[in-house]
Write an enzyme that holds these catalytic residues in place. Sequence first.
Site, PDB file in Angstrom:
ATOM      1  N   VAL A  53       0.834  -1.198   0.000  1.00 17.28           N
ATOM      2  CA  VAL A  53       0.000   0.000   0.000  1.00 17.28           C
ATOM      3  C   VAL A  53       0.876   1.258   0.000  1.00 17.28           C
ATOM      4  O   VAL A  53       1.802   1.378   0.794  1.00 17.28           O
ATOM      5  CB  VAL A  53      -0.940   0.010   1.221  1.00 17.28           C
ATOM      6  CG1 VAL A  53      -1.736   1.305   1.281  1.00 17.28           C
ATOM      7  CG2 VAL A  53      -1.873  -1.182   1.176  1.00 17.28           C
ATOM      8  N   GLN A 105      -2.320  -4.619  -9.757  1.00 11.91           N
ATOM      9  CA  GLN A 105      -3.321  -5.240  -8.896  1.00 11.91           C
ATOM     10  C   GLN A 105      -4.560  -4.360  -8.797  1.00 11.91           C
ATOM     11  O   GLN A 105      -4.469  -3.183  -8.447  1.00 11.91           O
ATOM     12  CB  GLN A 105      -2.757  -5.498  -7.504  1.00 11.91           C
ATOM     13  CG  GLN A 105      -3.733  -6.284  -6.652  1.00 11.91           C
ATOM     14  CD  GLN A 105      -3.201  -6.536  -5.267  1.00 11.91           C
ATOM     15  OE1 GLN A 105      -3.315  -5.668  -4.401  1.00 11.91           O
ATOM     16  NE2 GLN A 105      -2.613  -7.703  -5.051  1.00 11.91           N
ATOM     17  N   CYS A 134      -7.017  -8.339   0.562  1.00 16.20           N
ATOM     18  CA  CYS A 134      -6.854  -7.182   1.438  1.00 16.20           C
ATOM     19  C   CYS A 134      -7.807  -7.269   2.633  1.00 16.20           C
ATOM     20  O   CYS A 134      -9.022  -7.332   2.460  1.00 16.20           O
ATOM     21  CB  CYS A 134      -7.115  -5.887   0.674  1.00 16.20           C
ATOM     22  SG  CYS A 134      -6.992  -4.407   1.713  1.00 16.20           S
TER      23      CYS A 134
END
Length: 197
Positions: A53, A105, A134
């Site tokens: 992230v 992604q 996630c």
Amino acid sequence: QNGAMTSTSISLPSAAEKFQGDANAPPFHLRPIELIEEYQASKRPVLIAAPMVRWSKLPFRELCRNWGCDIVYSQMVVADGFVNSQASRDVEIQTCDGDQASVIQLAASEPQVFVDAAKLIARDFNAVDLNCGCPQRWAYNEGIGCAMMEKPQTVHEIVRMTRNQVPGVSMSVKIRVHDDRRETMEWVRQVAAAGAA
């Protein structure tokens, strides 16, 4: 061109330039799945930088390559915003000539939204990954990330439609492991049967 991603350059040499003339250089023209298959045949390990992230943007991907990574992932990009916002496309995914063997992604809960994002990605990249792993609460509440582990038929449809409508693009799926490993294996079989690498 409307919908095109921003192309940018950075001061670091590309991985292809770094390895120029090196007999052990990764074959950067290959799609990630082809790279993995080639390395497995020669019993060479494949070094992969997983998505992180806020970090896995172009400069970081190039840095990873220059330190020997063969395949690098982008950070998770929410497909809906990516499809509907030029600003999102400009910020989320930048690329350059040396940005090869990258996997972009995407997070999505609707098959057509994922396919539309993959079509935009395919202009510059040859691999996409569906994020079904996630665990962040906001992602789960939006029905994306690990929430998709509860929707195997939707995941199957996303993979099937992407393989049919976006030819030439490798498709993979990031998952989480169920408490019951047999359930995980059955989930993986279904997704692989739809065409996931």
